[in-house]
Design a protein around this motif. Sequence first.
Motif, PDB file in Angstrom:
ATOM      1  N   GLY A 220       0.811  -1.210   0.000  1.00 51.93           N
ATOM      2  CA  GLY A 220       0.000   0.000   0.000  1.00 51.93           C
ATOM      3  C   GLY A 220       0.842   1.256   0.000  1.00 51.93           C
ATOM      4  O   GLY A 220       0.557   2.219  -0.730  1.00 51.93           O
ATOM      5  N   ALA A 221       1.898   1.288   0.811  1.00 46.33           N
ATOM      6  CA  ALA A 221       2.788   2.448   0.849  1.00 46.33           C
ATOM      7  C   ALA A 221       3.499   2.616  -0.482  1.00 46.33           C
ATOM      8  O   ALA A 221       3.670   3.742  -0.976  1.00 46.33           O
ATOM      9  CB  ALA A 221       3.789   2.303   1.986  1.00 46.33           C
ATOM     10  N   THR A 226       4.237   5.620  -5.583  1.00 45.63           N
ATOM     11  CA  THR A 226       4.308   5.602  -7.039  1.00 45.63           C
ATOM     12  C   THR A 226       3.251   6.505  -7.658  1.00 45.63           C
ATOM     13  O   THR A 226       3.527   7.224  -8.638  1.00 45.63           O
ATOM     14  CB  THR A 226       4.169   4.158  -7.550  1.00 45.63           C
ATOM     15  N   LEU A 227       2.047   6.509  -7.120  1.00 40.92           N
ATOM     16  CA  LEU A 227       1.009   7.410  -7.619  1.00 40.92           C
ATOM     17  C   LEU A 227       1.425   8.862  -7.416  1.00 40.92           C
ATOM     18  O   LEU A 227       1.209   9.713  -8.295  1.00 40.92           O
ATOM     19  CB  LEU A 227      -0.319   7.124  -6.920  1.00 40.92           C
ATOM     20  N   ALA A 228       2.019   9.160  -6.262  1.00 41.63           N
ATOM     21  CA  ALA A 228       2.487  10.523  -6.008  1.00 41.63           C
ATOM     22  C   ALA A 228       3.620  10.880  -6.953  1.00 41.63           C
ATOM     23  O   ALA A 228       3.688  12.006  -7.461  1.00 41.63           O
ATOM     24  CB  ALA A 228       2.935  10.650  -4.552  1.00 41.63           C
ATOM     25  N   VAL A 235      -4.597  10.381  -1.089  1.00 41.71           N
ATOM     26  CA  VAL A 235      -5.333  10.273   0.169  1.00 41.71           C
ATOM     27  C   VAL A 235      -5.051   8.868   0.695  1.00 41.71           C
ATOM     28  O   VAL A 235      -5.390   7.877   0.041  1.00 41.71           O
ATOM     29  CB  VAL A 235      -6.843  10.483  -0.036  1.00 41.71           C
ATOM     30  N   LEU A 236      -4.423   8.789   1.851  1.00 47.20           N
ATOM     31  CA  LEU A 236      -3.959   7.514   2.386  1.00 47.20           C
ATOM     32  C   LEU A 236      -4.868   7.058   3.521  1.00 47.20           C
ATOM     33  O   LEU A 236      -5.078   7.797   4.481  1.00 47.20           O
ATOM     34  CB  LEU A 236      -2.523   7.650   2.894  1.00 47.20           C
ATOM     35  N   LEU A 237      -5.389   5.857   3.423  1.00 47.85           N
ATOM     36  CA  LEU A 237      -6.328   5.331   4.399  1.00 47.85           C
ATOM     37  C   LEU A 237      -5.767   4.059   5.027  1.00 47.85           C
ATOM     38  O   LEU A 237      -5.243   3.193   4.337  1.00 47.85           O
ATOM     39  CB  LEU A 237      -7.668   5.045   3.727  1.00 47.85           C
ATOM     40  N   ASP A 238      -5.897   3.965   6.347  1.00 49.14           N
ATOM     41  CA  ASP A 238      -5.541   2.736   7.058  1.00 49.14           C
ATOM     42  C   ASP A 238      -6.255   2.736   8.397  1.00 49.14           C
ATOM     43  O   ASP A 238      -6.939   3.711   8.755  1.00 49.14           O
ATOM     44  CB  ASP A 238      -4.021   2.607   7.225  1.00 49.14           C
ATOM     45  N   ARG A 252       5.232  13.026   4.107  1.00 46.48           N
ATOM     46  CA  ARG A 252       6.337  12.909   3.147  1.00 46.48           C
ATOM     47  C   ARG A 252       5.858  13.054   1.712  1.00 46.48           C
ATOM     48  O   ARG A 252       6.569  13.606   0.864  1.00 46.48           O
ATOM     49  CB  ARG A 252       7.031  11.557   3.337  1.00 46.48           C
ATOM     50  N   LEU A 253       4.653  12.571   1.416  1.00 45.84           N
ATOM     51  CA  LEU A 253       4.131  12.609   0.048  1.00 45.84           C
ATOM     52  C   LEU A 253       3.263  13.831  -0.229  1.00 45.84           C
ATOM     53  O   LEU A 253       2.785  14.005  -1.348  1.00 45.84           O
ATOM     54  CB  LEU A 253       3.323  11.340  -0.238  1.00 45.84           C
TER      55      LEU A 253
END
Length: 444
Positions: A220-221, A226-228, A235-238, A252-253
């Motif tokens: 996931g990271a 890579t998308l960034a 938008v990061l979800l966990d 960082r991103l």
Amino acid sequence: MADRYIDFANSDIGRRLVGAIGLPAPVHLERWEAGRQRPVEGALLIGGNGLLLASLAPGFDRLTPAVFTAPGWTPETGPRLKAMIFDASAITSAEQLGELRDFFQPALKHLDTCPHVLILGRPPESLRDPWAATAQRALEGFSRSLGKEIRHGGTVQLLYVAEGAEPQLEGALRFFLTPKSAYVSGQVLRLVACTDHVQDWSRPLAGKRALVTGAARGIGAAIAETLARDGAHVVLLDVPQARESLDALAARLGGIAVALDIAAPNAGQELVAALPEGIDIVVHNAGITQDKSLKNMTPAMWDHVMAINLQAPYRLTQALLENGKLHDHGRVVLLASVSGIAGNFGQSNYAASKAGLIGLAAAWAPALAERGISINAVAPGFIETHMTAAMPFTPREAGRRLSALGQGGQPQDVAETVAWLAQPGSGAVSGQVLRVCGQSLLGA
């Protein structure tokens, strides 16, 4: 975790010993690195008599300046080959299939390390002539066999290109002929017409907003990074327990962190509230395993895996669609697994959930196409992660070696595949599953 066998097999003494005993000799795969000057760094050989090559011709010089045609390149005078394209779309009979042998046989002993091969055809189901459809279907057996013979870290893919899909070929070439597809081989995909196009190949996702679930670590990271890299605002979800790692990665991103239990009853409403501007790309990466043979599996183990791996992606995507948060021409990518294709001992719940995601992509694709939205599944094989590092030695080594490439993949390999499917032009691919498994022998 380092693969010590590959390190040994590529050492001076290891090469001699492995060759003498006849053991597999996998090579270190070339992967995409920042600062790369050309998509293909080396010679590209093209051949075939189909019409698809004509549509590709203007883009060849953007791939590499070293482009050769089959009559002009010979093993005696030509350079070693980094990439090959064969346009088989004009093959309409069993006799013409011999053109494949004539093109590839002289080149196979003159390949550079980690070469990439792409075969182009027309979808057999689109052809009225039974012999033409038969010949085009034969390309699948040839391409998959070639993938197991090519060696040197090489990959082979087959693309069936529908009428009108020709403008999207450059994007496919920039993925399948480059180190971005280092661990993708033996795959067959269909391209259909798509009106969306990449405007800037250096940042193909510029201006897009991308949601990645299970983003705090591992695959996931890598997907988020890579998308960034490709220009997306992430938008990061966990889960709330991973908040510290999630916040650090988002900082960082330059993205946004969302701590959310995707299996919670109100997860859909909370996600919608967290995305006031909507989203262009949705990557359902979050997943769990609770392995046990079926006779010993508890209802709770079964239900928990289904809730996270299968029900949550469906419900979250449905909430985004119903509330107008998934934009037109959006991209949805579901992280499945080769276990969902081949099955695996002790993983009946996990394999069922991942097969369900593959089915979800196929089932939803026609309806989503009305809004220009694509949905696909990515099925990783053995990927070097914290989870696989904890496996016992014997199954871990078996997982690594039981593929045409003879090694495990990296999280980057999955991330590059997701990033390609997230591109505007990749709307030409929908309802399909793309394996990132080094052409694993499991379910091949």
